[in-house]
Design a protein around this motif. Structure first.
Motif, mmCIF file in Angstrom:
data_model
loop_
_atom_site.group_PDB
_atom_site.id
_atom_site.type_symbol
_atom_site.label_atom_id
_atom_site.label_comp_id
_atom_site.label_asym_id
_atom_site.label_seq_id
_atom_site.Cartn_x
_atom_site.Cartn_y
_atom_site.Cartn_z
ATOM 1 N N SER A 149 0.458 -1.425 -0.018
ATOM 2 C CA SER A 149 -0.474 -0.355 0.427
ATOM 3 C C SER A 149 0.582 0.916 -0.181
ATOM 4 O O SER A 149 2.223 1.394 -0.020
ATOM 5 N N ILE A 150 0.488 2.106 -0.221
ATOM 6 C CA ILE A 150 0.578 4.050 -0.431
ATOM 7 C C ILE A 150 1.651 4.125 0.777
ATOM 8 O O ILE A 150 2.812 4.299 0.708
ATOM 9 N N LYS A 151 1.031 3.322 1.905
ATOM 10 C CA LYS A 151 1.621 3.779 3.562
ATOM 11 C C LYS A 151 2.925 3.490 3.905
ATOM 12 O O LYS A 151 4.317 3.359 4.679
ATOM 13 N N ASP A 152 2.991 1.614 3.010
ATOM 14 C CA ASP A 152 3.651 1.019 3.573
ATOM 15 C C ASP A 152 5.330 2.019 3.055
ATOM 16 O O ASP A 152 6.598 1.345 3.137
ATOM 17 N N ILE A 153 5.557 2.634 1.729
ATOM 18 C CA ILE A 153 6.388 2.950 1.133
ATOM 19 C C ILE A 153 6.977 3.739 2.053
ATOM 20 O O ILE A 153 7.055 4.230 2.673
ATOM 21 N N GLY A 154 8.515 3.536 2.505
ATOM 22 C CA GLY A 154 9.422 3.108 3.218
ATOM 23 C C GLY A 154 10.535 4.867 3.132
ATOM 24 O O GLY A 154 10.746 5.830 1.952
ATOM 25 N N THR A 155 11.173 5.139 3.934
ATOM 26 C CA THR A 155 11.921 6.628 3.998
ATOM 27 C C THR A 155 13.152 6.034 2.655
ATOM 28 O O THR A 155 13.530 5.029 3.166
ATOM 29 N N GLY A 156 13.813 7.152 1.748
ATOM 30 C CA GLY A 156 14.274 6.755 1.256
ATOM 31 C C GLY A 156 14.105 5.454 -0.295
ATOM 32 O O GLY A 156 15.142 5.050 -0.832
ATOM 33 N N ALA A 157 12.755 5.101 0.110
ATOM 34 C CA ALA A 157 12.173 4.409 -1.976
ATOM 35 C C ALA A 157 12.825 4.713 -2.588
ATOM 36 O O ALA A 157 12.911 6.669 -2.845
ATOM 37 N N THR A 158 13.417 4.309 -3.298
ATOM 38 C CA THR A 158 13.274 4.682 -4.913
ATOM 39 C C THR A 158 12.163 4.886 -5.657
ATOM 40 O O THR A 158 12.075 3.643 -6.057
ATOM 41 N N ASP A 177 -1.033 14.110 -5.376
ATOM 42 C CA ASP A 177 -2.296 12.950 -4.583
ATOM 43 C C ASP A 177 -2.228 12.177 -3.679
ATOM 44 O O ASP A 177 -2.969 11.996 -3.118
ATOM 45 N N ALA A 178 -2.015 11.262 -3.928
ATOM 46 C CA ALA A 178 -1.686 10.672 -2.825
ATOM 47 C C ALA A 178 -1.270 10.793 -1.941
ATOM 48 O O ALA A 178 -0.944 9.964 -0.921
ATOM 49 N N GLY A 179 -0.712 12.349 -1.558
ATOM 50 C CA GLY A 179 0.861 12.114 -0.373
ATOM 51 C C GLY A 179 1.920 11.913 -0.177
ATOM 52 O O GLY A 179 2.051 12.076 1.230
ATOM 53 N N LEU A 180 2.469 12.051 -0.740
ATOM 54 C CA LEU A 180 4.303 11.060 -0.889
ATOM 55 C C LEU A 180 5.092 12.220 -1.050
ATOM 56 O O LEU A 180 5.690 12.542 0.021
ATOM 57 N N ILE A 181 4.361 13.073 -1.923
ATOM 58 C CA ILE A 181 4.945 14.260 -2.158
ATOM 59 C C ILE A 181 4.589 15.928 -2.201
ATOM 60 O O ILE A 181 3.403 15.852 -1.784
ATOM 61 N N LYS A 182 4.626 17.144 -1.983
ATOM 62 C CA LYS A 182 4.229 18.496 -2.146
ATOM 63 C C LYS A 182 5.057 18.786 -3.643
ATOM 64 O O LYS A 182 6.093 19.348 -3.200
ATOM 65 N N ASN A 199 9.776 16.453 1.020
ATOM 66 C CA ASN A 199 9.662 15.195 0.213
ATOM 67 C C ASN A 199 9.450 14.339 1.991
ATOM 68 O O ASN A 199 10.691 14.543 1.808
ATOM 69 N N PRO A 200 9.119 14.148 2.384
ATOM 70 C CA PRO A 200 8.954 14.019 3.977
ATOM 71 C C PRO A 200 9.634 11.791 3.987
ATOM 72 O O PRO A 200 10.358 12.511 5.176
ATOM 73 N N ARG A 201 9.289 11.655 3.261
ATOM 74 C CA ARG A 201 10.159 10.446 3.171
ATOM 75 C C ARG A 201 11.150 10.254 2.085
ATOM 76 O O ARG A 201 11.728 9.494 2.213
ATOM 77 N N HIS A 202 11.257 11.410 1.880
ATOM 78 C CA HIS A 202 13.115 11.597 1.221
ATOM 79 C C HIS A 202 13.650 9.947 0.343
ATOM 80 O O HIS A 202 14.435 9.812 0.054
#
Length: 307
Positions: A149-158, A177-182, A199-202
C-alpha cells in the motif's frame, strides 16, 4: 425522249439521290452527336456521383493498445456509416509519431494525453499540432512489487519515473495526490523533480524509459507506469496499482486526445473530427470497455476543458 430530255432526267434523278444521301449523312451525324452527348452526360453524372460518395480516407497513427483499438474501429460498421476509410499505421515512438503527423505523413494520431501534446508543441514550435477532441482517461498508476500500500512505502525508497517532460510532470502530480510529496504552486505539465517543495519520506527518483516500467519493478521501491505500458506488462491499473488517477480537475490534462497538424485546412479538420464522434459511438465503447477491463475511461469533453 430526246438526248437532252434524257440528260435532264438523269441529272434530276442523280440530284434527288444526292439529296437523299446528304440527308442520310446528316441524320447519321446528328444521331452520333446525340449518342455522344448522352454518354458524356452519363459519364459526368457517374463520376460526380462517384466523387461525391467516395469515402473520406484518413491515416491514423497509433501504438500499443490504441493501435489495436483503431484497427477495430477502422473495420467497424460505424466507420462505414460515417463514410470513412481508415488506414491505421503503427509508430512505436511518441515523438516520431507526432513528427509524422506534423509533416502530414499521418493525418491524425491517437495515443497521447493533452499534457504530452502540450509538451511536444512547446519543444517543436515550428511543427505544432492541434487537438481535435477528447477520447479517454487511461489512469497512470503507482505500482510496486515490494510494498502492499502507499502507506508502506518507506523512507528513502526509490521511485521510477518517466524520463519525458509530460509523464514526469504527470507522475509527480500523482505522487502529490497520493500524499507522498508536495509540489510548488503553479506546477504545470512542464514541471520536474526540481519543483518538489516537500518530500518527507526522502524519496529518491530514478528516471527511466517509460516503456520499461513493468520490467524495473523488481529493482525499485515503486514505479509510475502509464496504463498503455501497464497493459502490455499484463497489469490492470484498477486492480494491481497501489494508487491511480481519477477523473478530476488535477488530472484533466492527462485525458487523451486525437491530434492533427496545426496547418491543415478547415475542410480536412472537419473530416478528421468525425473520428472523435466515431470513437464515442456506443458500440465502439462497449468493445473498448470489454477488451480493456474498463481501464480506458470514456471522456467526452470540449478541448477547452483541458486547458
Amino acid at each position: 425522249m430526246n438526248d437532252y430530255s434524257i440528260k435532264q432526267f438523269i441529272s434530276r434523278h442523280h440530284s434527288k439521290e444526292g439529296q437523299k444521301v446528304k440527308i442520310k449523312n446528316w441524320l447519321i451525324l446528328i444521331g452520333s452527336l446525340v449518342i455522344l452527348g448522352v454518354i458524356s452526360v452519363g459519364l459526368h453524372t457517374f463520376n460526380t456521383y462517384k466523387i461525391a460518395n467516395a469515402p473520406d480516407q484518413i491515416t491514423v497513427g497509433s501504438m500499443g493498445s490504441d493501435y489495436e483499438v483503431w484497427q477495430y474501429i477502422a473495420k467497424s460498421k460505424e466507420a462505414k456509416a460515417l463514410n470513412l476509410k481508415i488506414r491505421v499505421k503503427q509508430i512505436n515512438d511518441g515523438v516520431q509519431l507526432n513528427n509524422a503527423t506534423s509533416e502530414h505523413n499521418v493525418n491524425v494520431n491517437a495515443f497521447q494525453s493533452y499534457s504530452y501534446y502540450e509538451a511536444y508543441n512547446h519543444e517543436n514550435p515550428k511543427h505544432k499540432l492541434t487537438a481535435l477532441g477528447t477520447t479517454y482517461l487511461e489512469p497512470m498508476g503507482i505500482y510496486s512489487d515490494k510494498y502492499q500500500s502507499i502507506k508502506d512505502i518507506g523512507t528513502g525508497a526509490t521511485i521510477a519515473i518517466a524520463d519525458n517532460p509530460a509523464n514526469t510532470a504527470r507522475g509527480l502530480l500523482l505522487l502529490q495526490d497520493a500524499g507522498l510529496i508536495k509540489l510548488k504552486a503553479g506546477f504545470n505539465s512542464l514541471g520536474n523533480v526540481g519543483d518538489i517543495v516537500s518530500n518527507p519520506r526522502h524519496l529518491q527518483f530514478k528516471k527511466i524509459d517509460d516503456t520499461t516500467g513493468p520490467r524495473v519493478l523488481k529493482s525499485v521501491g515503486a514505479a509510475l507506469i502509464s496504463n498503455t505500458v501497464a497493459l502490455e506488462g499484463h497489469l490492470n491499473v484498477l486492480k494491481d496499482s497501489l494508487y491511480h488517477e481519477k477523473i478530476n480537475q488535477s488530472t484533466r490534462q492527462n485525458i487523451n486526445i486525437l491530434a492533427t497538424a496545426a496547418d491543415i485546412s478547415n475542410k480536412d479538420k472537419k473530416v478528421y473530427q468525425k473520428l472523435v464522434n466515431l470513437y464515442h459511438e456506443p458500440a465502439i465503447q462497449k468493445h473498448v470497455k470489454d477488451k480493456y477491463q474498463g481501464t480506458k475511461i470514456d471522456v467526452q469533453k470540449p478541448v477547452s476543458y483541458l486547458k
